[in-house]
Write a protein that holds these residues in place. Structure first.
Motif, PDB file in Angstrom:
ATOM      1  N   ILE A 188      24.160 -71.064  95.395  1.00  0.00           N
ATOM      2  CA  ILE A 188      24.731 -72.263  96.021  1.00  0.00           C
ATOM      3  C   ILE A 188      26.256 -72.201  96.015  1.00  0.00           C
ATOM      4  N   ASP A 189      26.823 -71.674  94.935  1.00  0.00           N
ATOM      5  CA  ASP A 189      28.285 -71.590  94.830  1.00  0.00           C
ATOM      6  C   ASP A 189      28.885 -70.579  95.790  1.00  0.00           C
ATOM      7  N   ALA A 190      28.117 -69.561  96.153  1.00  0.00           N
ATOM      8  CA  ALA A 190      28.646 -68.489  97.000  1.00  0.00           C
ATOM      9  C   ALA A 190      27.769 -68.359  98.232  1.00  0.00           C
ATOM     10  N   PRO A 191      28.123 -69.021  99.337  1.00  0.00           N
ATOM     11  CA  PRO A 191      27.321 -68.909 100.566  1.00  0.00           C
ATOM     12  C   PRO A 191      27.106 -67.455 100.946  1.00  0.00           C
ATOM     13  N   ASP A 192      26.040 -67.224 101.712  1.00  0.00           N
ATOM     14  CA  ASP A 192      25.536 -65.879 101.916  1.00  0.00           C
ATOM     15  C   ASP A 192      26.302 -65.040 102.928  1.00  0.00           C
ATOM     16  N   TRP A 251      25.611 -69.623 105.443  1.00  0.00           N
ATOM     17  CA  TRP A 251      24.375 -70.398 105.460  1.00  0.00           C
ATOM     18  C   TRP A 251      24.230 -71.110 104.124  1.00  0.00           C
ATOM     19  N   GLU A 252      24.214 -72.421 104.157  1.00  0.00           N
ATOM     20  CA  GLU A 252      23.970 -73.194 102.942  1.00  0.00           C
ATOM     21  C   GLU A 252      22.465 -73.152 102.681  1.00  0.00           C
ATOM     22  N   ASN A 253      22.071 -72.538 101.567  1.00  0.00           N
ATOM     23  CA  ASN A 253      20.669 -72.212 101.319  1.00  0.00           C
ATOM     24  C   ASN A 253      19.906 -73.431 100.815  1.00  0.00           C
ATOM     25  N   GLU A 254      19.161 -74.079 101.728  1.00  0.00           N
ATOM     26  CA  GLU A 254      18.439 -75.294 101.354  1.00  0.00           C
ATOM     27  C   GLU A 254      17.295 -75.030 100.387  1.00  0.00           C
ATOM     28  N   TYR A 255      16.758 -73.800 100.388  1.00  0.00           N
ATOM     29  CA  TYR A 255      15.650 -73.488  99.488  1.00  0.00           C
ATOM     30  C   TYR A 255      16.119 -73.483  98.034  1.00  0.00           C
ATOM     31  N   LYS A 296      28.750 -78.704  89.506  1.00  0.00           N
ATOM     32  CA  LYS A 296      28.293 -77.708  90.475  1.00  0.00           C
ATOM     33  C   LYS A 296      27.894 -78.373  91.793  1.00  0.00           C
ATOM     34  N   LEU A 297      27.170 -79.484  91.692  1.00  0.00           N
ATOM     35  CA  LEU A 297      26.731 -80.186  92.900  1.00  0.00           C
ATOM     36  C   LEU A 297      27.921 -80.780  93.647  1.00  0.00           C
ATOM     37  N   VAL A 298      28.876 -81.315  92.890  1.00  0.00           N
ATOM     38  CA  VAL A 298      30.072 -81.887  93.518  1.00  0.00           C
ATOM     39  C   VAL A 298      30.894 -80.797  94.195  1.00  0.00           C
ATOM     40  N   LYS A 299      30.958 -79.624  93.565  1.00  0.00           N
ATOM     41  CA  LYS A 299      31.680 -78.503  94.172  1.00  0.00           C
ATOM     42  C   LYS A 299      31.041 -78.118  95.506  1.00  0.00           C
ATOM     43  N   ALA A 300      29.717 -78.088  95.523  1.00  0.00           N
ATOM     44  CA  ALA A 300      29.018 -77.773  96.772  1.00  0.00           C
ATOM     45  C   ALA A 300      29.263 -78.858  97.811  1.00  0.00           C
TER      46      ALA A 300
END
Length: 745
Positions: free
Chosen positions: A305-309, A317-321, A347-351
């Motif tokens: 989540i911290d490092a998009p793909d 791509w923000e990985n919803e899975y 972590k969630l706030v950073k995202a």
């Protein structure tokens, strides 16, 4: 379909569908449509068309330009075979073998373009494999063809497929093993759903043996260390996920999935996150199983989540899975996450901060806020803050909620200042959730209220359900601020605006009810004539809308139950003139209740019932001219209401909804609150602020059935002339509604 390819129309691009291929695919689609819609009329032509499509498939190459034609053609053949009308044509073993070897086998094999997609466009690979788009792939079509063959020719098809699977296993090419996994999956599944995986399987396939001999070794491999191919690893993970209800002892693979969540391959770590989330959802993994690995799992998921793909902003791509797996982990871990709550929140706030600039993935955004909501609920509930029968949250609850407030207000203020339309409804829901656990308003919340009441914020329809919910939450602990700062009239202005639209009407009545229950009578009573004038005007122009009548009935029932029927009638007459109360009851409310006795919300049904009981028993002359047919109809409508809304007579209503079940929040978009489905910009959080509103008569009328019986018994004893009317009401058809003919308004 039989047409060759003129040189003038030949395309030298192997990826792009040409005009001939598009025409042939369209023809096959039309054939399939005729075969399904005009079965009897098309029967004389079906065999010839099936043979033509079959021959075209035999000569269709595996280039991408032919995918549409191949998928459509395989789908048509599958429907013909599954239909069973031409069973004899496909019962011959040689025919079945030809289908498996010439159609099924080639289309199960991975192509070079699939491998390129696996590496270079993993999002598309995943969408085609996991989501509904998978129905448009050759591999899915080939699997469905096998399942269609098994429907009427199971024994022969199984034997032929097993023989072909043995050949695939004997090969040293990893692509053949991938095809083996696909073939076994197709041969085994008899019924499946994305939500539950395989729900019915073949009795002739030994799943545990296949798992132990072929799937388990792949799961335990590291593609870098032991030479396993990442696609085979992805296949193995997907196999476990598909057959999760049939395979025992999967808990040993929790650390394995945790390891694969850290894979450098996007498809592998996404499939691992998806499998983890689905196995938790289906109760295969429980808290005691996961607790030793929580740190490892959260670290792996947040690393993704911290490092998009992709390093390219356009391709990120923000990985919803992964974020959905975080949500499910938080749910099952419950209070075990409390020590890491601040870290997880960070972590969630950073995202959140990262996606604010370009909220391109709605599913990722939704599950990001669901994760925040779950974390707040879990930590606050773990702080002994469960509300009980409407009492204040505990001091520990307030302290826990205040910590979240400090962490979340800065990013939330940024969202509101930037006017990120996709996020503001979620922010309002989280703010309302925090207020559920607070004892008093903080300065930050107090300063936020005036902007919330500004009309411009309500222009965006997606904000309306969440904003209305937030204003209700303010009323629970902020009435002093609302009165001292002169916010009551802006509140009533919001009510008037909400009432003006059919879509926001339910929120208007919820807000009005909250105002009436929260404010002292001397503060709200001066506004009642104006409120009733607005309500009566709205009712006059929409008297045939049962939903509106139900909400109005619930509100006047609340008023009659709390302040007495005389006060209600006086308030109505002050707004609409002499006799308006009796007129509305007799000609609008009672006919609507007889027509549709089932309310959309049980709390409203109880409020309506209590008010009707008091009107019928305490003011029978003023409202119904004594024991008249009007009174009988009203009493019969009340009895029908009690029967149609049975839960309201069973010892009260839910006051505050508990933390939702582990299976909640699954594909939960476009909310379930009244009116929430009118705008795709609003999605109700499954774990957001409670939508179960307090029962105003929980203390006064704990047993509604006994309350009604006592009221009517006392009426009959004090006024015997009502005995006959009571008997007539019990015999009235409206007292015994046919619930099969009624739906919630």
């Amino acid at each position: 379909v039989e047409l060759g390819r003129p040189l003038s129309l030949l395309s030298h691009d192997d990826d792009t569908e040409g005009p001939i291929e598009a025409l042939q695919a369209a023809i096959v689609e039309n054939i399939a449509l005729y075969a399904s819609k005009y079965d009897e009329e098309f029967q004389p032509y079906l065999q010839r068309f099936a043979a033509a499509v079959w021959q075209r498939l035999m000569h269709t190459s595996r280039h991408e330009k032919y995918d549409h034609l191949a998928v459509t053609s395989i789908g048509f053949l599958a429907s013909v075979i599954a239909n069973g009308v031409h069973t004899a044509q496909f019962s011959d073993e040689a025919t079945l073998k030809n289908i498996i070897e010439s159609i099924v086998a080639p289309n199960l094999q991975l192509r070079d373009s699939d491998l390129e997609q696996f590496e270079d466009n993993p999002k598309e690979f995943i969408n085609r494999d996991l989501e509904a788009a998978d129905a448009e792939t050759r591999r899915r079509s080939a699997r469905e063809l096998v399942q269609a063959m098994c429907k009427h020719h199971e024994t022969k098809t199984t034997q032929l497929c097993i023989a072909h699977a043995s050949q695939l296993l004997a090969s040293t090419n990893w692509r053949d093993k991938d095809a083996f996994f696909q073939l076994v999956t197709a041969l085994t599944i008899r019924a499946e759903s994305q939500r539950a995986g395989a729900t019915r399987t073949s009795n002739t396939i030994d799943l545990p043996q296949i798992f132990s001999q072929h799937i388990r070794p792949e799961l335990l491999k590291s593609s870098q260390e032991n030479g396993g191919h990442p696609i085979l690893l992805a296949d193995a993970i997907q196999f476990v996920c598909t057959f999760r209800n049939q395979l025992p002892g999967l808990t040993e693979f929790i650390p394995v999935l945790a390891t694969h969540c850290q894979s450098r391959h996007v498809v592998v770590h996404t499939y691992a996150a998806y499998a983890l989330e689905r196995l938790i959802y289906s109760h295969q993994f429980k808290r005691q199983d996961l607790e030793p690995y929580l740190t490892q799992l959260f670290q792996a998921l947040f690393a993704v989540i911290d490092a998009p793909d992709s390093t390219s902003i356009e391709k990120q791509w923000e990985n919803e899975y992964c974020v959905k797996a975080v949500m499910r982990l938080l749910l099952v871990a419950d209070t075990a996450v409390a020590p890491a709550a601040q870290l997880i929140t960070d972590k969630l706030v950073k995202a959140l901060a990262r996606v604010c600039g370009n909220p391109r993935n709605p599913k990722f955004n939704h599950y990001l806020f669901e994760s925040l909501a779950v974390l707040i609920r879990v930590v606050c509930r773990g702080s002994s803050c469960e509300q009980n029968n409407g009492n204040q949250p505990s001091v520990q609850a307030d302290a826990a909620a205040s910590k979240f407030e400090v962490l979340l207000f800065p990013p939330f203020q940024s969202v509101l200042q930037m006017a990120v339309a996709e996020f503001t409804p979620y922010v309002f829901q989280i703010l309302a959730l925090l207020l559920d656990f607070k004892r008093e308003l903080s300065p930050a919340y107090a300063s936020l209220l005036p902007p919330l009441l500004h009309p411009t914020l309500w222009e965006h329809r997606g904000n309306v359900p969440a904003l209305a919910q937030l204003l209700e939450a303010y009323l629970r602990i902020g009435t002093r601020l609302i009165l001292d700062e002169g916010h009551l009239e802006p509140y009533l202005g919001v009510f008037q605006k909400l009432l003006a639209s059919k879509l926001s009407e339910p929120h208007a009545f919820h807000l009005l009810t909250a105002l009436f229950l929260s404010l002292p009578p001397q503060q709200i009573d001066p506004y009642l004539p104006t409120i009733f004038r607005l309500l009566l005007t709205r009712l006059q122009h929409n008297r045939d809308r049962v939903g509106l009548v139900h909400y109005f009935t619930a509100f006047i029932g609340l008023l009659a139950g709390k302040r007495g029927p005389s006060f209600l009638l006086q308030s109505l007459e002050a707004a609409g003139g002499q006799g308006v109360g009796a007129n509305v009851l007799q000609h609008v409310i009672i006919p609507a209740l007889i027509s549709v006795p089932i309310f959309s919300e049980e709390r409203d049904a109880k409020h309506a019932a209590v008010g009707l009981v008091r009107l019928l028993s305490e003011e029978p002359n003023a409202c119904f001219s004594g024991p008249s047919p009007f009174w009988t109809n009203a009493a019969a409508a009340l009895l029908g209401l009690l029967q149609a809304n049975a839960k309201i007579t069973q010892g009260g209503l839910i006051l505050v909804s508990p933390l939702a079940d582990i299976t909640a929040g699954d594909d939960h978009f476009v909310g379930n609150v009244p009116g929430a489905d009118y705008d795709a910009a609003f999605s109700q959080l499954a774990f957001g602020a409670t939508t179960a509103r307090p029962d105003a008569f929980a203390t006064d009328v704990p047993d509604l059935g006994a309350y009604v019986q006592t009221a009517f018994t006392n009426l009959a004893a004090s006024r015997p002339e009502f005995n006959q009317a009571l008997q007539a009401a019990h015999a009235h058809p409206a007292a015994h509604p046919n619930l099969d003919d009624n739906t919630r308004a």
